[in-house]
Motif scaffolding. Structure first.
Motif, PDB file in Angstrom:
ATOM      1  N   SER A 189       0.825  -1.210   0.000  1.00 47.45           N
ATOM      2  CA  SER A 189       0.000   0.000   0.000  1.00 47.45           C
ATOM      3  C   SER A 189       0.859   1.259   0.000  1.00 47.45           C
ATOM      4  O   SER A 189       1.867   1.340   0.703  1.00 47.45           O
ATOM      5  N   VAL A 222      -1.301  -4.029  -4.545  1.00 45.57           N
ATOM      6  CA  VAL A 222      -2.617  -4.137  -3.904  1.00 45.57           C
ATOM      7  C   VAL A 222      -3.480  -3.002  -4.444  1.00 45.57           C
ATOM      8  O   VAL A 222      -2.976  -2.113  -5.135  1.00 45.57           O
ATOM      9  N   ASN A 247      -5.804  -9.294  -4.807  1.00 50.38           N
ATOM     10  CA  ASN A 247      -6.962  -9.011  -3.964  1.00 50.38           C
ATOM     11  C   ASN A 247      -6.682  -9.411  -2.520  1.00 50.38           C
ATOM     12  O   ASN A 247      -5.890 -10.327  -2.257  1.00 50.38           O
ATOM     13  N   PRO A 248      -7.316  -8.736  -1.559  1.00 47.26           N
ATOM     14  CA  PRO A 248      -7.152  -9.140  -0.154  1.00 47.26           C
ATOM     15  C   PRO A 248      -7.548 -10.597   0.039  1.00 47.26           C
ATOM     16  O   PRO A 248      -8.443 -11.112  -0.648  1.00 47.26           O
ATOM     17  N   HIS A 265      -6.254  -4.950   8.067  1.00 50.10           N
ATOM     18  CA  HIS A 265      -5.387  -4.551   6.949  1.00 50.10           C
ATOM     19  C   HIS A 265      -4.410  -5.652   6.556  1.00 50.10           C
ATOM     20  O   HIS A 265      -3.886  -5.651   5.440  1.00 50.10           O
ATOM     21  N   TYR A 267      -5.051  -8.626   5.868  1.00 48.62           N
ATOM     22  CA  TYR A 267      -5.584  -9.469   4.796  1.00 48.62           C
ATOM     23  C   TYR A 267      -5.182  -8.928   3.428  1.00 48.62           C
ATOM     24  O   TYR A 267      -5.055  -9.677   2.458  1.00 48.62           O
ATOM     25  N   VAL A 268      -4.959  -7.608   3.351  1.00 44.17           N
ATOM     26  CA  VAL A 268      -4.435  -6.999   2.117  1.00 44.17           C
ATOM     27  C   VAL A 268      -2.996  -7.466   1.896  1.00 44.17           C
ATOM     28  O   VAL A 268      -2.625  -7.908   0.801  1.00 44.17           O
ATOM     29  N   ASN A 269      -2.177  -7.385   2.960  1.00 47.73           N
ATOM     30  CA  ASN A 269      -0.779  -7.814   2.859  1.00 47.73           C
ATOM     31  C   ASN A 269      -0.664  -9.308   2.589  1.00 47.73           C
ATOM     32  O   ASN A 269       0.193  -9.749   1.822  1.00 47.73           O
TER      33      ASN A 269
END
Length: 533
Positions: A189, A222, A247-248, A265, A267-269
């Protein structure tokens, strides 16, 4: 911190040898700020000279590298990647920054901090060769450049199957960007950070981060703000890079388990890490193309890696070990190294939910414990902020995100404590002085933070707070407490602030003190050092 592995016992003589290495490293610090002009490309070509001096050209070209940049989440992404591939049976090398307590944290082999014995062997190997060959035209590298070179040397000598390299700052001119043929690249991000070096717009920042893209090498990112995404796509197109959006992660794919790193957050990583790992496995010939479908299910090794990954100083909870918490007021530290506006909001959400859960568990456990004479079942909890940040950051952007997000959960800080860091930019070492009698630090920046905080709190809730909930009687802090205001205090040192908190916990038996430590990973590391004493 991970325990040292695969080394024999350390001889007493090596302690001084380690101190010598720390002194040598400290001599490479050229600026008081991490964001110095080398991050803006000052003589970046020297990195290739250093690689030649250390005879690392061939080793780096053959290394199967995953390279990750980003404003926030790159450390977490790298941690997930390492844990996944280690659980897939590969020998892993992970280079990250900064360290919290000991510089060896930056170099992990198979998920464990490099042991002192190996660190010293590779350190002096690199140091002696650079000292011999460097001159006026090719000066010794600065601290971060040296550490990156040391990582490449370590991973080459240890013959790791995969080297996961986290960018220190930016991308284009980062010391890790001597990598010319990574297997896959990732951009976590993006947001506003180190704008004095990377630029004041998301587009400019994205352009610097995209500097790790290499011709024809696949890359993943992302979901990003439009301004940043446009630049990433443009840079990728120029280099014939296949840039895809990860995608997350869908939490259902973890089969009822939780991620090892806390926070939505993550789940994004984790989604980015999965794409990086599956692409690495495919492009190194270990699995068939498209054999890992993140949308349907995950291999068991991926699930184990994602759910066991750990990272110090991020969403970490440490009860104060110096207190008998069943007989006196509780004191619990909530540590998170958030230092950007976006991460401050994530931190505030985590803290608010964590203390609610903590209070719930505390109440239920108290119901099971027989009370001593005169004790009551209920304990008030109070939230305290312990904060510092680099002076290049803008508290006018950081504090509102923190305050408003906590307020949305019904959480208000009774006090904010501002302190200078213990860790100095002029010294590297695991034995930083923790004395409270050191010469008084310059606290002009902390007084600035306090003024901003007071203005924001006054604007939010007027001139009322619950700061009287915690007090310390009979103690004279007049010489060490630089300035006390309605909602905040400035201490001349961190050890004195910790002492004040401990005295308050001992004297306020009916209060549970929950301290959020944030704004700087260096501050988080300093608090961890003090709590381990």
């Amino acid at each position: 911190m991970a325990q040292d592995g695969e080394c024999g016992s350390t001889e007493p003589s090596s302690v001084s040898r380690y101190d010598e290495a720390m002194d040598a490293l400290s001599s490479l610090i050229t600026q008081k700020s991490r964001a110095d002009q080398t991050n803006a490309g000052l003589r970046f070509e020297l990195m290739f000279d250093y690689v030649k001096i250390l005879d690392l050209e061939e080793s780096i070209s053959k290394m199967k590298i995953i390279h990750v940049a980003g404003t926030k989440g790159k450390g977490s992404t790298c941690t997930f990647v390492e844990a996944i591939l280690r659980n897939c049976g590969f020998r892993t090398g992970l280079f990250t920054s900064p360290h919290l307590i000991d510089v060896r944290e930056r170099f992990r082999l198979d998920g464990v901090d490099i042991c002192e014995e190996k660190f010293l062997a590779y350190f002096w190997w690199c140091w002696d060769r650079l000292k011999e060959k460097c001159n006026d035209d090719i000066p010794m590298p600065n601290l971060f450049r040296f550490l990156a070179l040391l990582a490449f040397k370590t991973f080459a000598a240890e013959q790791v199957d995969v080297a996961i390299m986290e960018v220190g700052l930016g991308g284009k001119f980062d010391a890790t960007n001597v990598v010319q043929t990574p297997v896959v690249c990732g951009i976590a991000s993006l947001g506003y950070d180190h704008t004095e070096i990377l630029g004041n717009t998301l587009g400019a920042i994205a352009g610097e981060k995209a500097g790790i893209f290499k011709k024809g090498v696949p890359a993943f990112t992302v979901p990003q703000p439009d301004e940043a995404m446009e630049v990433l796509k443009e840079k990728a197109s120029q280099l014939d890079v296949s840039l895809q959006i990860a995608n997350p992660l869908d939490s259902k794919l973890l089969n009822g388990l939780n991620l090892g790193l806390v926070g939505d957050h993550q789940y994004v990583n984790a989604g980015l890490a999965i794409k990086l790992c599956s692409t690495w496995l495919q492009n190194t010939g270990h699995v068939e193309p498209n054999s890992i479908d993140q949308n349907l299910s995950l291999p068991q090794q991926f699930i184990k890696g994602l759910t066991t990954a750990s990272l110090q100083g991020r969403a970490q909870i440490i009860p104060d070990p110096s207190l008998d918490i069943q007989s006196v007021g509780d004191l619990v530290f909530y540590l998170d190294g958030a230092h950007s506006p976006e991460s401050m909001e994530v931190c505030a959400n985590w803290f608010s939910l964590a203390i609610k859960e903590d209070d719930r568990q505390h109440r239920s456990s108290k119901e099971l414990i027989p009370l001593n004479h005169g004790e009551t079942n209920s304990k008030n909890s109070t939230q305290i902020l312990l904060f510092n940040c680099m002076s290049v950051r803008d508290p006018q952007l950081l504090f509102p995100r923190l305050v408003k997000t906590c307020d949305s959960h019904g959480i208000n800080f009774s006090k904010a404590i501002f302190v200078p860091n213990l860790s100095l930019y002029t010294k590297v070492g695991s034995t930083t002085s923790l004395s409270s009698t050191d010469s008084v630090a310059d606290v002009s920046w902390q007084l600035t933070l306090q003024r901003v905080w007071e203005n924001i709190i006054f604007g939010e809730r007027g001139n009322t707070n619950n700061s009287d909930l915690v007090s310390v009687e009979g103690k004279d802090y007049s010489e060490t407490l630089v300035k006390s205001c309605e909602n905040s205090v400035v201490f001349s040192s961190l050890p004195l602030a910790i002492k004040w908190l401990r005295d308050a916990a001992k004297q306020n038996r009916s209060v549970r003190m929950q301290v959020l430590v944030t704004g700087s990973l260096h501050l988080v590391g300093d608090v961890m050092k003090l709590l381990k004493k």
